[in-house]
Design an enzyme around this catalytic site. Sequence first.
Site, PDB file in Angstrom:
ATOM      1  N   LEU A 329       8.539  21.732  25.398  1.00 15.07           N
ATOM      2  CA  LEU A 329       7.952  20.401  24.705  1.00 15.07           C
ATOM      3  C   LEU A 329       7.733  19.271  26.326  1.00 15.07           C
ATOM      4  O   LEU A 329       7.301  18.162  26.265  1.00 15.07           O
ATOM      5  CB  LEU A 329       7.983  19.684  24.171  1.00 15.07           C
ATOM      6  CG  LEU A 329       7.970  20.523  22.715  1.00 15.07           C
ATOM      7  CD1 LEU A 329       7.850  20.144  21.231  1.00 15.07           C
ATOM      8  CD2 LEU A 329       6.598  21.369  23.161  1.00 15.07           C
ATOM      9  N   ASP A 330       9.232  19.722  27.213  1.00 15.31           N
ATOM     10  CA  ASP A 330       9.352  18.059  27.896  1.00 15.31           C
ATOM     11  C   ASP A 330       8.958  19.387  29.388  1.00 15.31           C
ATOM     12  O   ASP A 330       8.670  20.013  29.852  1.00 15.31           O
ATOM     13  CB  ASP A 330      11.037  18.784  27.474  1.00 15.31           C
ATOM     14  CG  ASP A 330      11.686  17.108  28.730  1.00 15.31           C
ATOM     15  OD1 ASP A 330      10.811  16.758  29.840  1.00 15.31           O
ATOM     16  OD2 ASP A 330      12.581  16.645  28.640  1.00 15.31           O
ATOM     17  N   THR A 331       8.158  17.493  29.531  1.00 11.44           N
ATOM     18  CA  THR A 331       7.360  18.308  31.217  1.00 11.44           C
ATOM     19  C   THR A 331       7.893  17.552  32.791  1.00 11.44           C
ATOM     20  O   THR A 331       7.838  17.457  33.518  1.00 11.44           O
ATOM     21  CB  THR A 331       6.363  17.656  30.907  1.00 11.44           C
ATOM     22  OG1 THR A 331       5.755  16.661  31.198  1.00 11.44           O
ATOM     23  CG2 THR A 331       4.836  18.752  30.251  1.00 11.44           C
ATOM     24  N   SER A 332       9.577  16.919  31.794  1.00 11.16           N
ATOM     25  CA  SER A 332       9.625  16.218  33.419  1.00 11.16           C
ATOM     26  C   SER A 332      10.608  17.444  34.268  1.00 11.16           C
ATOM     27  O   SER A 332      11.123  16.760  35.079  1.00 11.16           O
ATOM     28  CB  SER A 332      11.235  15.307  32.282  1.00 11.16           C
ATOM     29  OG  SER A 332      12.529  15.940  32.475  1.00 11.16           O
TER      30      SER A 332
END
Length: 406
Positions: A329-332
């Site tokens: 879920l993390d696009t960093s």
Amino acid sequence: MPLIAKVATSVSKTAAALSRAAGRGDGSVIGGWIGLKIDPDLLAHLASGRAVALVSGTNGKTTTTRLTAAAVGVLGRVATNSFGANMPTGHTSALAKEGHTPFAVLEVDEHYLAQVIDQTRPKVVALLNLSRDQLDRAKEVAMMAQLWKTTLAGHPDIRVVANADDPMVVWAAGSSPQTTWFSAGQRWHDDSFVCPESGHPIERSGGDWWCTGCPLRRPRPQWVVEDEGVIDPRGDWHLVKLQLPGRVNIGNAATALAVAAEFGVRPIEALPRLSRVASIAGRYAQVDRDGRNIRLLLAKNPASWLEAFDMADQAPTLLSINARDPDGLDTSWLYDVDFSPLRDRPVLITGDRAFDLAVRLQVNQVPFRHVNSFDEALRSVPPGRLEVIANYTAFQDIRAELDRVN
């Protein structure tokens, strides 16, 4: 097998076939899930009596597994999870589907390697690489290396084929007394600047690397990628002709040859089989649609995006990013990717998190156009090549629009 295992196998195969017939997928997960519910030891029962090779790492698992299965196929039938279902449910489904085969080559999610080793008792384990992946739920890279190291120390009988160019892999495999090293190069260094043993910096020069505070350093590899081929442990050079693009796939082929050699397969026997592999579960597939030649490339983390840019032609390129559960879920992680190689071509963006990607491209000064669908992307480019680079669920969405091309 025990009666319960035979029943579980039959039900597993039936469930997988029904899933395929209903168009709900290839059945590579549901069959194994149901089978393991009936017999929790089903994977161990199915693996018994087979010579098993496991392939694990952050990137390149599916391709290397396919190439390895092709190479080991010189000796006889090989069971493999060719669609990339790389957890125990997928392994169980793959072995149940194929019935009894003398060999099995299985792709294994790096988090599950210890569990699958315990259940399948493999002859060979191939360790490809370790880098950041799915930051919201995956282990930190050094933690994963420690898990591998502990696991292999408890299985000294396993032959390990490991990447000499990745310090994390070398440290993890160092506890194994039976290790064969391969060298395919390592373009991504950002997850191995610090030694996992001492915490000191790792220095690099040319293709060599070493820790500045302890004895950990690059071992001498027995299998080496050189130019368009591979040098084997005898010093013989073999030309590698693949239908798959990029230097990274020559490295994957070198790994496959090294694993197959542990089964007694010579490179001269394996190479013709490797040259026939054209696409793996849609990866690298080329599809003609409306005058466009569409090539599909999967990229799911910073290291694999770097390799995808190396493979892609200077042609219009569609980038698609989702952040669903299988993607993380993390696009960093987008900010760890250098998108500047795309400045010289038309770039289109789409997907659930296209605007996250838009900000990242602006930072890298890469002009782009947002499109709402794959069909709109096709209409937006002239006839000719269209490169598509997408992360996991975005890739599957586009693959489905192209009728689940394999």
